[in-house]
Write an enzyme that holds these catalytic residues in place. Structure first.
Site, PDB file in Angstrom:
ATOM      1  N   ARG A  34       0.831  -1.206   0.000  1.00  0.00           N
ATOM      2  CA  ARG A  34       0.000   0.000   0.000  1.00  0.00           C
ATOM      3  C   ARG A  34       0.868   1.259   0.000  1.00  0.00           C
ATOM      4  NH1 ARG A  34      -5.308  -0.535   0.109  1.00  0.00           N
ATOM      5  NH2 ARG A  34      -6.039  -2.672   0.386  1.00  0.00           N
ATOM      6  N   ASP A  35       0.407   2.252  -0.773  1.00  0.00           N
ATOM      7  CA  ASP A  35       1.111   3.536  -0.822  1.00  0.00           C
ATOM      8  C   ASP A  35       1.025   4.207   0.550  1.00  0.00           C
ATOM      9  OD1 ASP A  35       1.874   5.623  -3.391  1.00  0.00           O
ATOM     10  OD2 ASP A  35       1.551   6.499  -1.409  1.00  0.00           O
ATOM     11  N   ILE A  36       2.121   4.813   0.973  1.00  0.00           N
ATOM     12  CA  ILE A  36       2.182   5.445   2.294  1.00  0.00           C
ATOM     13  C   ILE A  36       1.308   6.701   2.367  1.00  0.00           C
ATOM     14  CG2 ILE A  36       4.152   7.009   1.935  1.00  0.00           C
ATOM     15  CD1 ILE A  36       5.319   5.867   4.566  1.00  0.00           C
ATOM     16  N   ASN A  97       4.260   6.426 -13.613  1.00  0.00           N
ATOM     17  CA  ASN A  97       4.984   7.657 -13.921  1.00  0.00           C
ATOM     18  C   ASN A  97       6.420   7.320 -14.304  1.00  0.00           C
ATOM     19  OD1 ASN A  97       2.773   9.357 -13.192  1.00  0.00           O
ATOM     20  ND2 ASN A  97       3.269   9.019 -11.036  1.00  0.00           N
ATOM     21  N   GLU A 105       8.740  10.111  -8.720  1.00  0.00           N
ATOM     22  CA  GLU A 105       9.499  10.466  -7.515  1.00  0.00           C
ATOM     23  C   GLU A 105      10.477   9.369  -7.115  1.00  0.00           C
ATOM     24  OE1 GLU A 105       6.696  11.415  -4.422  1.00  0.00           O
ATOM     25  OE2 GLU A 105       5.624  12.796  -5.736  1.00  0.00           O
ATOM     26  N   VAL A 106      10.044   8.121  -7.233  1.00  0.00           N
ATOM     27  CA  VAL A 106      10.889   7.007  -6.796  1.00  0.00           C
ATOM     28  C   VAL A 106      11.423   6.285  -8.039  1.00  0.00           C
ATOM     29  CG1 VAL A 106      10.997   4.872  -5.469  1.00  0.00           C
ATOM     30  CG2 VAL A 106       9.519   6.745  -4.693  1.00  0.00           C
ATOM     31  N   HIS A 110       7.239   1.360 -10.743  1.00  0.00           N
ATOM     32  CA  HIS A 110       6.069   0.974  -9.954  1.00  0.00           C
ATOM     33  C   HIS A 110       4.819   1.344 -10.721  1.00  0.00           C
ATOM     34  CE1 HIS A 110       7.550   4.939  -8.747  1.00  0.00           C
ATOM     35  NE2 HIS A 110       6.289   5.311  -8.543  1.00  0.00           N
ATOM     36  N   HIS A 112       0.936   2.251 -10.007  1.00  0.00           N
ATOM     37  CA  HIS A 112      -0.060   2.588  -8.988  1.00  0.00           C
ATOM     38  C   HIS A 112      -1.379   1.926  -9.382  1.00  0.00           C
ATOM     39  CE1 HIS A 112       2.110   6.303  -7.371  1.00  0.00           C
ATOM     40  NE2 HIS A 112       2.716   6.163  -8.527  1.00  0.00           N
TER      41      HIS A 112
HETATM   42  P1  5GP Z   1       5.759   8.321  -8.142  1.00  0.00           P
HETATM   43  O1  5GP Z   1       5.533   9.808  -8.068  1.00  0.00           O
HETATM   44  O2  5GP Z   1       7.221   7.980  -8.170  1.00  0.00           O
HETATM   45  O3  5GP Z   1       4.969   7.684  -9.245  1.00  0.00           O
HETATM   46  O4  5GP Z   1       5.128   7.718  -6.826  1.00  0.00           O
HETATM   47  C1  5GP Z   1       5.852   7.367  -5.697  1.00  0.00           C
HETATM   48  C2  5GP Z   1       4.851   6.923  -4.648  1.00  0.00           C
HETATM   49  O5  5GP Z   1       5.562   6.275  -3.621  1.00  0.00           O
HETATM   50  C3  5GP Z   1       4.051   8.056  -4.004  1.00  0.00           C
HETATM   51  O6  5GP Z   1       2.661   7.846  -4.217  1.00  0.00           O
HETATM   52  C4  5GP Z   1       4.448   7.989  -2.535  1.00  0.00           C
HETATM   53  O7  5GP Z   1       3.361   8.261  -1.671  1.00  0.00           O
HETATM   54  C5  5GP Z   1       4.940   6.555  -2.391  1.00  0.00           C
HETATM   55  N1  5GP Z   1       5.942   6.368  -1.363  1.00  0.00           N
HETATM   56  C6  5GP Z   1       7.043   7.136  -1.141  1.00  0.00           C
HETATM   57  N2  5GP Z   1       7.763   6.658  -0.124  1.00  0.00           N
HETATM   58  C7  5GP Z   1       7.108   5.536   0.304  1.00  0.00           C
HETATM   59  C8  5GP Z   1       7.375   4.590   1.342  1.00  0.00           C
HETATM   60  O8  5GP Z   1       8.348   4.659   2.073  1.00  0.00           O
HETATM   61  N3  5GP Z   1       6.474   3.567   1.484  1.00  0.00           N
HETATM   62  C9  5GP Z   1       5.381   3.450   0.683  1.00  0.00           C
HETATM   63  N4  5GP Z   1       4.557   2.410   0.913  1.00  0.00           N
HETATM   64  N5  5GP Z   1       5.106   4.322  -0.303  1.00  0.00           N
HETATM   65  C10 5GP Z   1       5.960   5.361  -0.483  1.00  0.00           C
END
Ligand code: 5GP
Length: 126
Positions: A34-36, A97, A105-106, A110, A112
């Site tokens: 699950r997303d945080i 993304n 961001e990461v 991934h 979603h």
């Molecule tokens: P992006 O913008 O890279 O597509 O999404 C990164 C997602 O990772 C965001 O929705 C953010 O809330 C989630 N996220 C960031 N750090 C963590 C974490 O430590 N644990 C979890 N479960 N989700 C995270």
């Protein structure tokens, strides 16, 4: 190198068990948690276990087994949260993304899986 992978990214650390997560599914080549900071009642991230930065990286470099496993893991998560239309669910949205304009961001691939409410426009008009 086009796809430099940072093995200190947060999802790599989750995969290594250095950071906890709310795990939903684990398969041979994929993991879902699950997303945080959920943006919908159900917001699950599905990641490959391999070191892939973006969808294009994964599509180009992953094995057929990884590609099949990941695709099925995404479908399974949609079913597990009760959102798969084929199993009577009310639907879901997938977002992957990539890079700067994708606002990734990461830097570990991934997808979603968002569900649990009507999700509105696909992309904010601007
Ligand atoms: P992006 O913008 O890279 O597509 O999404 C990164 C997602 O990772 C965001 O929705 C953010 O809330 C989630 N996220 C960031 N750090 C963590 C974490 O430590 N644990 C979890 N479960 N989700 C995270």
């Amino acid at each position: 190198m086009a796809y430099a992978y940072d093995d200190q990214n947060i999802f790599a650390r989750i995969l290594r068990g250095e950071i906890p997560c709310d795990k939903v599914l684990e398969t041979d080549h994929s993991m879902a948690f699950r997303d945080i900071a959920p943006k919908a009642p159900d917001h699950v991230l599905v990641i490959p276990k391999g070191a892939y930065v973006t969808w294009d990286h994964f599509a180009a470099a992953a094995s057929d087994a990884e590609l099949a496993d990941f695709t099925r893991a995404v479908g399974k998560v949609a079913e597990m949260v009760g959102a798969a239309p084929g199993a009577g669910g009310e639907g879901f949205r997938l977002i992957a993304n990539a890079g700067q304009n994708g606002v990734q961001e990461v830097p570990h691939l991934h997808v979603h899986v968002l569900a649990g409410r009507p999700l509105g426009w696909m992309v904010q008009p601007r």
